[in-house]
Design a protein around this motif. Structure first.
Motif, PDB file in Angstrom:
ATOM      1  N   ALA A  27       0.731  -1.227   0.120  1.00 35.27           N
ATOM      2  CA  ALA A  27       0.096   0.115  -0.058  1.00 35.27           C
ATOM      3  C   ALA A  27       0.662   1.300  -0.242  1.00 35.27           C
ATOM      4  O   ALA A  27       0.502   2.179  -0.491  1.00 35.27           O
ATOM      5  CB  ALA A  27      -0.678  -0.078   1.151  1.00 35.27           C
ATOM      6  N   GLN A  28       1.911   1.185   0.758  1.00 35.62           N
ATOM      7  CA  GLN A  28       2.742   2.487   0.725  1.00 35.62           C
ATOM      8  C   GLN A  28       3.411   2.617  -0.639  1.00 35.62           C
ATOM      9  O   GLN A  28       3.718   3.687  -0.993  1.00 35.62           O
ATOM     10  CB  GLN A  28       3.890   2.073   1.860  1.00 35.62           C
ATOM     11  CG  GLN A  28       4.960   3.274   1.650  1.00 35.62           C
ATOM     12  CD  GLN A  28       4.306   4.573   2.325  1.00 35.62           C
ATOM     13  OE1 GLN A  28       3.461   4.347   3.157  1.00 35.62           O
ATOM     14  NE2 GLN A  28       5.051   5.637   2.041  1.00 35.62           N
ATOM     15  N   GLU A  77       2.975   6.128  -2.768  1.00 35.18           N
ATOM     16  CA  GLU A  77       4.225   6.607  -3.569  1.00 35.18           C
ATOM     17  C   GLU A  77       3.901   6.537  -4.954  1.00 35.18           C
ATOM     18  O   GLU A  77       4.525   7.711  -5.545  1.00 35.18           O
ATOM     19  CB  GLU A  77       5.691   5.860  -3.104  1.00 35.18           C
ATOM     20  CG  GLU A  77       5.958   5.962  -1.441  1.00 35.18           C
ATOM     21  CD  GLU A  77       7.057   5.364  -1.065  1.00 35.18           C
ATOM     22  OE1 GLU A  77       7.513   4.547  -2.430  1.00 35.18           O
ATOM     23  OE2 GLU A  77       7.506   5.126  -0.175  1.00 35.18           O
ATOM     24  N   ARG A  78       3.630   5.663  -5.700  1.00 34.12           N
ATOM     25  CA  ARG A  78       3.571   5.500  -6.834  1.00 34.12           C
ATOM     26  C   ARG A  78       2.186   6.750  -7.355  1.00 34.12           C
ATOM     27  O   ARG A  78       2.366   7.464  -8.302  1.00 34.12           O
ATOM     28  CB  ARG A  78       2.757   4.552  -7.700  1.00 34.12           C
ATOM     29  CG  ARG A  78       2.783   4.252  -9.276  1.00 34.12           C
ATOM     30  CD  ARG A  78       2.382   2.847  -9.576  1.00 34.12           C
ATOM     31  NE  ARG A  78       1.109   2.440  -9.206  1.00 34.12           N
ATOM     32  CZ  ARG A  78       0.590   1.263  -9.260  1.00 34.12           C
ATOM     33  NH1 ARG A  78       1.381   0.400  -9.809  1.00 34.12           N
ATOM     34  NH2 ARG A  78      -0.445   0.893  -8.982  1.00 34.12           N
ATOM     35  N   GLU A  79       1.177   7.016  -6.744  1.00 31.29           N
ATOM     36  CA  GLU A  79       0.343   8.002  -6.823  1.00 31.29           C
ATOM     37  C   GLU A  79       0.904   9.431  -6.532  1.00 31.29           C
ATOM     38  O   GLU A  79       0.346  10.458  -7.330  1.00 31.29           O
ATOM     39  CB  GLU A  79      -0.671   7.847  -5.935  1.00 31.29           C
ATOM     40  CG  GLU A  79      -2.060   6.589  -6.362  1.00 31.29           C
ATOM     41  CD  GLU A  79      -2.698   6.804  -7.281  1.00 31.29           C
ATOM     42  OE1 GLU A  79      -2.853   8.089  -7.868  1.00 31.29           O
ATOM     43  OE2 GLU A  79      -3.322   5.815  -7.922  1.00 31.29           O
ATOM     44  N   ALA A 129       3.971  14.194 -11.567  1.00 26.34           N
ATOM     45  CA  ALA A 129       4.121  14.285 -13.215  1.00 26.34           C
ATOM     46  C   ALA A 129       2.975  15.035 -13.619  1.00 26.34           C
ATOM     47  O   ALA A 129       3.174  15.733 -14.647  1.00 26.34           O
ATOM     48  CB  ALA A 129       4.222  12.956 -13.632  1.00 26.34           C
ATOM     49  N   ARG A 130       1.729  15.061 -13.282  1.00 23.18           N
ATOM     50  CA  ARG A 130       0.683  15.660 -13.656  1.00 23.18           C
ATOM     51  C   ARG A 130       0.907  17.263 -13.462  1.00 23.18           C
ATOM     52  O   ARG A 130       0.553  17.965 -14.069  1.00 23.18           O
ATOM     53  CB  ARG A 130      -0.527  14.974 -13.049  1.00 23.18           C
ATOM     54  CG  ARG A 130      -1.079  13.726 -13.700  1.00 23.18           C
ATOM     55  CD  ARG A 130      -2.541  13.406 -13.229  1.00 23.18           C
ATOM     56  NE  ARG A 130      -2.552  13.098 -11.666  1.00 23.18           N
ATOM     57  CZ  ARG A 130      -2.517  12.183 -11.127  1.00 23.18           C
ATOM     58  NH1 ARG A 130      -2.426  11.209 -11.670  1.00 23.18           N
ATOM     59  NH2 ARG A 130      -2.615  12.340  -9.576  1.00 23.18           N
ATOM     60  N   LEU A 131       1.481  17.204 -12.239  1.00 22.50           N
ATOM     61  CA  LEU A 131       1.347  18.901 -11.630  1.00 22.50           C
ATOM     62  C   LEU A 131       2.529  19.347 -12.743  1.00 22.50           C
ATOM     63  O   LEU A 131       2.388  20.523 -13.365  1.00 22.50           O
ATOM     64  CB  LEU A 131       1.959  18.926 -10.563  1.00 22.50           C
ATOM     65  CG  LEU A 131       2.123  20.261  -9.738  1.00 22.50           C
ATOM     66  CD1 LEU A 131       0.841  21.130  -9.959  1.00 22.50           C
ATOM     67  CD2 LEU A 131       2.651  20.312  -8.505  1.00 22.50           C
TER      68      LEU A 131
END
Length: 585
Positions: free
Chosen positions: A172-173, A177-179, A185-187
């Protein structure tokens, strides 16, 4: 650790029982009663006090096994070795101790101490006439079956559950971190888009504003032309402000702060209150636009208020582009549970059909409106009207959306009033908050428990049922191995003991009363079997002062049913003084 600390620790462990669920309390009660009953029944022939003591001891050990696993394990092993009837209790206690004694060294020490006490007291209280090696082997097998196997199985199960929980948390961690990486990247991409918009559109809009401002003061223009140029200038200035807001939101989620320091007039409100200015601007293009309001005006949530403004803005823009010369009607209807925004234009007049100019359209305006309305719990419909025109209608709920929908399917407002929703967006991760423009930074992701994206991880590591099957299979295999060893041991013991307790009838007939004891014993089997005690108990009375040895016959007597022939030799003063043949069951 002093006595007071030990007492407080004991009170703490015993006080944790009030946190148990009803199901667990019922299970513990039933298990305690069953163990107490089995312990009492195992001592039926020993008397009522012994049975009562066994029942109470089993109940107490069962209730304390979770709070004090190590101490209860050692104590149960000692009681089981002394009484020889606590096998079931020892299985239950060792199961609890295996998963609750965390340190491996401490667990090894506690199980070793239990083994020493169990074997030592079992040998001391042995009722069968076995050798020390035979008793040690038998009690060791019993200890392995009742203590070691349940303890190891429980420990494996607990360690596997702990490992899976840790791996789930770690996975889950990694997903979080991937999110975060994807969000960064989106920012960065949004910042790049914002910079491109600012550099390209900002320059063009500034040129339009400057040229229209200069054209507006041209003395050669008529009043009507000057009014149209003024409308263009105000539209370009408003477009520049909106572009700055969009660029600021794309960069960091906030509008461009530069406009706060400018001396220009603030643009019209971007809500229902700004619809009047939209209608006035449209009328400035010589279009016929009618605005009508019905019902009692009610406030909307900021996101819904902004959506209403955008619906009217997009619908008016499309009507002016695609239906030049057609009449336009804008209607705001305040219904009991929602605001209905409707913009409709009539058919294009025949006089303007042949002089229409090509327009630029991205084809994404209505799609964006539908998405914007869905996010606030509403909906938008767009399509041809019955008179040949076009109609855009939006339904927007009052109040702020709640991030959690109750079971009734209604959303609560800040005032406690329930309002219906038109689109169930429970699965939408872009949860809206009052006063916040939706963006990637406002993602509402629930990471409680194992995420759905860990299904592959669960399959690789094995489900809970799979782990239980593996643990139970290991326990069954261990019990089978111990059972085979026990059967081999018992068969071997029976064969060896039978050689010590059985003689041929010819041996009995070959000796005579008065023969020397040494000569007679040389013809008899050497060693004493534990089965000889049963033969002595069922034999005739022993002569005074004599020592007797009893044996079974290798051949059966005819017509004796379930009885077997036995022989007894009695010795006194170094001579055989009596030999007798009799029957035993």
């Amino acid at each position: 650790m002093n006595v007071k600390t030990k007492a407080l620790d004991l009170r703490k462990h015993l006080g944790a029982a009030h946190l148990w669920s009803r199901r667990r309390i019922a299970g513990e009660t039933v298990l305690t009663l069953v163990l107490a009953l089995l312990a009492a029944l195992s001592l039926v022939g020993e008397g009522v006090p012994q049975m009562a003591f066994a029942a109470v001891a089993a109940a107490v050990l069962s209730l304390l096994r979770r709070s004090f696993p190590a101490s209860v394990l050692v104590l149960t092993g000692a009681v089981a070795g002394a009484l020889g009837s606590f096998g079931i209790v020892l299985i239950v206690v060792s199961w609890s101790a295996g998963s609750r004694i965390e340190a491996p060294r401490r667990a090894l020490a506690m199980f070793s101490a239990t083994y020493v006490l169990y074997v030592g007291l079992s040998i001391h209280q042995a009722t069968l006439d076995l050798s020390a090696a035979q008793t040690l082997l038998f009690t060791t097998l019993s200890f392995l079956a009742t203590t070691v196997v349940p303890g190891l199985t429980s420990r494996y199960r607990a360690q596997r559950r702990t490992l899976l929980h840790a791996l789930h948390e770690h996975n889950a961690q990694l997903l979080r971190e991937r999110e975060i990486i994807a969000s960064h990247a989106r920012l960065r991409e949004r910042q790049r888009i914002a910079q491109d918009m600012h550099d390209s559109l900002g320059h063009q809009l500034a040129l339009i504003a400057v040229h229209t401002g200069a054209l507006e003061v041209d003395r050669d223009l008529t009043d009507g032309q000057r009014e149209g140029v003024g409308v263009l200038r105000e539209a370009s200035v408003a477009a520049m402000h909106e572009l700055r807001e969009a660029v600021g939101i794309l960069r960091d989620g906030t509008p461009d702060p530069a406009r706060e320091h400018e001396g220009e007039v603030e643009p019209a409100s971007r809500g229902v209150a700004g619809i009047d200015s939209l209608v006035d601007a449209s009328r400035g293009t010589r279009a016929v636009v009618a605005l009508q309001r019905t019902g009692q005006a009610r406030p909307l949530a900021p996101a819904a208020d902004h959506a209403a403004y955008r619906i009217v803005q997009e619908a008016l823009t499309n009507a002016l582009k695609h239906a030049q010369g057609a009449s336009i009607s804008v209607e705001l209807r305040y219904e009991p549970d929602s605001l209905v925004v409707e913009v409709a234009n009539g058919p294009v007049p025949a006089t303007t059909t042949g002089v229409r100019r090509p327009v630029v359209s991205g084809g994404q305006g209505l799609t964006g409106l539908q998405e914007r309305a869905r996010l606030v719990g509403g909906m938008v419909h767009a399509g041809p009207a019955a008179d040949g025109g076009f109609r855009v209608a939006g339904v927007l709920p009052y109040g702020a959306r709640s991030t959690h929908a109750p079971e009734s399917g209604r959303w609560g407002t800040d005032s406690g009033q329930d309002v219906s929703t038109f689109v169930d967006a429970a699965n939408d991760f872009r949860g809206q908050r009052e006063g916040v423009v939706p963006s990637d930074g406002d993602a509402d992701i629930d990471w409680s428990g194992a995420p759905d994206r860990q299904k592959e991880f669960d399959i690789a590591m094995g489900r809970k049922k799979k782990g239980i099957v593996i643990g139970c299979s290991a326990a069954v295999v261990a019990f089978l191995v111990l059972g085979v060893l026990a059967v081999v041991f018992i068969v071997n013991l029976v064969y060896k003991e039978s050689d010590k307790v059985m003689i041929k009838p010819s041996v009995y007939n070959s000796v005579k009363v008065g023969d020397a004891e040494t000569a007679v014993r040389d013809t008899l089997p050497h060693g004493k079997s534990f089965m000889a005690g049963v033969l002595d108990d069922e034999g005739p009375a022993v002569p005074r002062g004599a020592k007797c040895a009893s044996y079974l016959s290798t051949e059966d007597w005819p017509n004796e049913g379930d009885k077997m022939p036995a022989y007894r030799f009695c010795f006194k003063d170094g001579k055989l003084i009596e030999k007798k043949a009799y029957l035993v069951k």
